[in-house]
Write a protein that holds these residues in place. Structure first.
Motif, short mmCIF file in Angstrom:
data_model
loop_
_atom_site.label_atom_id
_atom_site.label_comp_id
_atom_site.label_asym_id
_atom_site.label_seq_id
_atom_site.Cartn_x
_atom_site.Cartn_y
_atom_site.Cartn_z
N SER A 49 -5.61 56.22 35.60
CA SER A 49 -6.34 55.70 34.44
C SER A 49 -7.50 56.63 34.09
O SER A 49 -8.10 57.25 34.96
CB SER A 49 -6.88 54.31 34.77
OG SER A 49 -7.81 53.89 33.78
N PHE B 29 -10.96 53.99 34.94
CA PHE B 29 -11.48 53.65 36.27
C PHE B 29 -10.63 54.35 37.31
O PHE B 29 -9.74 55.13 36.98
CB PHE B 29 -11.52 52.12 36.46
CG PHE B 29 -10.18 51.47 36.72
CD1 PHE B 29 -9.95 50.76 37.90
CD2 PHE B 29 -9.14 51.55 35.80
CE1 PHE B 29 -8.72 50.16 38.14
CE2 PHE B 29 -7.91 50.95 36.04
CZ PHE B 29 -7.71 50.25 37.22
N SER B 30 -10.90 54.10 38.59
CA SER B 30 -10.26 54.90 39.64
C SER B 30 -8.85 54.44 39.99
O SER B 30 -8.22 55.02 40.87
CB SER B 30 -11.13 54.86 40.91
OG SER B 30 -11.26 53.52 41.34
N GLY B 31 -8.34 53.42 39.31
CA GLY B 31 -6.98 52.96 39.57
C GLY B 31 -5.98 53.57 38.59
O GLY B 31 -6.17 54.67 38.09
N TRP C 295 -11.45 42.59 35.84
CA TRP C 295 -11.78 43.31 34.60
C TRP C 295 -10.54 44.04 34.08
O TRP C 295 -9.95 44.85 34.78
CB TRP C 295 -12.89 44.33 34.88
CG TRP C 295 -13.44 44.94 33.63
CD1 TRP C 295 -13.01 46.09 33.04
CD2 TRP C 295 -14.50 44.43 32.81
NE1 TRP C 295 -13.74 46.33 31.89
CE2 TRP C 295 -14.67 45.33 31.73
CE3 TRP C 295 -15.32 43.29 32.89
CZ2 TRP C 295 -15.62 45.13 30.74
CZ3 TRP C 295 -16.27 43.10 31.89
CH2 TRP C 295 -16.42 44.00 30.84
N HIS D 131 -9.32 46.75 31.63
CA HIS D 131 -9.60 47.84 30.71
C HIS D 131 -8.57 47.73 29.58
O HIS D 131 -7.65 46.91 29.67
CB HIS D 131 -9.51 49.16 31.47
CG HIS D 131 -10.56 49.27 32.54
ND1 HIS D 131 -11.85 49.66 32.29
CD2 HIS D 131 -10.51 49.00 33.87
CE1 HIS D 131 -12.55 49.64 33.41
NE2 HIS D 131 -11.77 49.24 34.39
N GLN E 23 -4.07 47.98 32.69
CA GLN E 23 -4.94 48.63 33.68
C GLN E 23 -6.01 47.62 34.08
O GLN E 23 -7.00 47.40 33.38
CB GLN E 23 -5.52 49.94 33.17
CG GLN E 23 -6.09 49.92 31.79
CD GLN E 23 -6.49 51.30 31.30
OE1 GLN E 23 -6.62 52.26 32.07
NE2 GLN E 23 -6.72 51.41 30.00
N THR E 24 -5.75 46.95 35.19
CA THR E 24 -6.59 45.85 35.66
C THR E 24 -7.36 46.27 36.90
O THR E 24 -6.79 46.73 37.87
CB THR E 24 -5.70 44.63 35.99
OG1 THR E 24 -5.00 44.24 34.80
CG2 THR E 24 -6.56 43.47 36.45
N GLU E 25 -8.66 46.07 36.81
CA GLU E 25 -9.54 46.32 37.96
C GLU E 25 -9.78 44.95 38.61
O GLU E 25 -10.50 44.12 38.05
CB GLU E 25 -10.84 46.94 37.47
CG GLU E 25 -11.66 47.58 38.55
CD GLU E 25 -12.81 48.41 38.00
OE1 GLU E 25 -13.68 48.76 38.81
OE2 GLU E 25 -12.85 48.70 36.77
N ARG F 284 -11.28 44.16 41.37
CA ARG F 284 -12.59 44.03 41.99
C ARG F 284 -12.52 43.26 43.30
O ARG F 284 -11.48 42.75 43.69
CB ARG F 284 -13.61 43.44 41.01
CG ARG F 284 -13.84 44.37 39.81
CD ARG F 284 -14.90 43.85 38.87
NE ARG F 284 -15.23 44.88 37.88
CZ ARG F 284 -15.99 44.67 36.83
NH1 ARG F 284 -16.49 43.48 36.62
NH2 ARG F 284 -16.25 45.64 35.99
N GLN G 75 -6.44 49.53 48.03
CA GLN G 75 -5.82 49.97 46.79
C GLN G 75 -4.30 49.88 46.86
O GLN G 75 -3.63 49.58 45.87
CB GLN G 75 -6.25 51.41 46.46
CG GLN G 75 -5.86 51.90 45.07
CD GLN G 75 -6.45 51.08 43.94
OE1 GLN G 75 -7.59 50.66 44.01
NE2 GLN G 75 -5.66 50.81 42.91
#
Length: 207
Positions: A45, A48-50, A149, A151, A174-176, A178, A183
């Motif tokens: 993404s 974010f980092s995912g 969250w 995105h 693209q879901t964070e 949290r 991961q």
């Protein structure tokens, strides 16, 4: 907590972002999961980092009916096994709202229930529809939930040219999630959840 945004510029920016995702070259994606109902790809993404996930499959129904089952409204809770509650907090116009929803625990509850507050917007795209959303920092987080969250994410649904009673459904998610999560668990859950989304949706449309 932020005040609610002005919906028109947010909707326009969100649509443009999703259209950009939709034009990403095939070579940038890596297959994450393949089932009879859908193929799921992923790429890192930019938000974010995912990962940004892309899911695609043919669904046997007309575009409007499919999107009515996906976007915020009475159908979604009936068939989406991951969603446990949904409330419309604000409606700006018929195709634009803010919703709060909760999701069930996943992977034997390694991933605990989550809560999201999303701005949702549905608009025309080519011969079909695009239903897209993004999370907002709005409302109090309820106890027993981690606030996740989203995105920019969304679903393109367009009729097949040679078979208008079938539609090509393409999602970008693209879901964070949290919280303290490995991961690898998140990646496993996301691929499976998106594949199951198609099979659950197909069952719901047949009833």
């Amino acid at each position: 907590m932020d005040p609610l945004p002005n919906p028109a510029p947010l909707a326009s920016k969100l649509r443009n972002t999703l259209v950009r995702y939709h034009s990403i070259a095939d070579g940038e994606w890596r297959v994450a999961k393949k089932t009879k109902d859908a193929t799921v790809w992923r790429k890192p993404s930019e938000e974010f980092s995912g990962y940004l996930y892309k899911a695609q499959g043919v669904v046997e129904d007309v575009t409007n009916r499919i999107v009515d089952h996906i976007r915020p409204g009475p159908y979604r809770l009936d068939w989406d096994s991951l969603m446990t509650s949904m409330d419309i907090l604000e409606t700006f116009e018929e195709n634009c709202c803010v919703m709060r929803y909760t999701t069930a625990g996943q992977l034997w509850n390694i991933i605990a229930p989550r809560e999201f507050v999303d701005f949702s917007y549905t608009t025309s795209y080519e011969d079909g529809l695009l239903s897209c959303g993004i999370s907002l920092d709005y409302g109090e987080v309820r106890p027993n939930f981690v606030r996740g969250w989203n995105h920019p994410c969304g679903w393109f649904c367009v009729p097949l040219k040679d078979s208008p009673s079938h539609s090509l459904l393409t999602g970008y998610i693209q879901t964070e999630l949290r919280g303290m999560l490995p991961q690898s668990a998140v990646d496993t859950a996301m691929s499976s959840t998106l594949a199951n989304f198609y099979s659950d949706l197909k069952k719901a449309l047949k009833t």
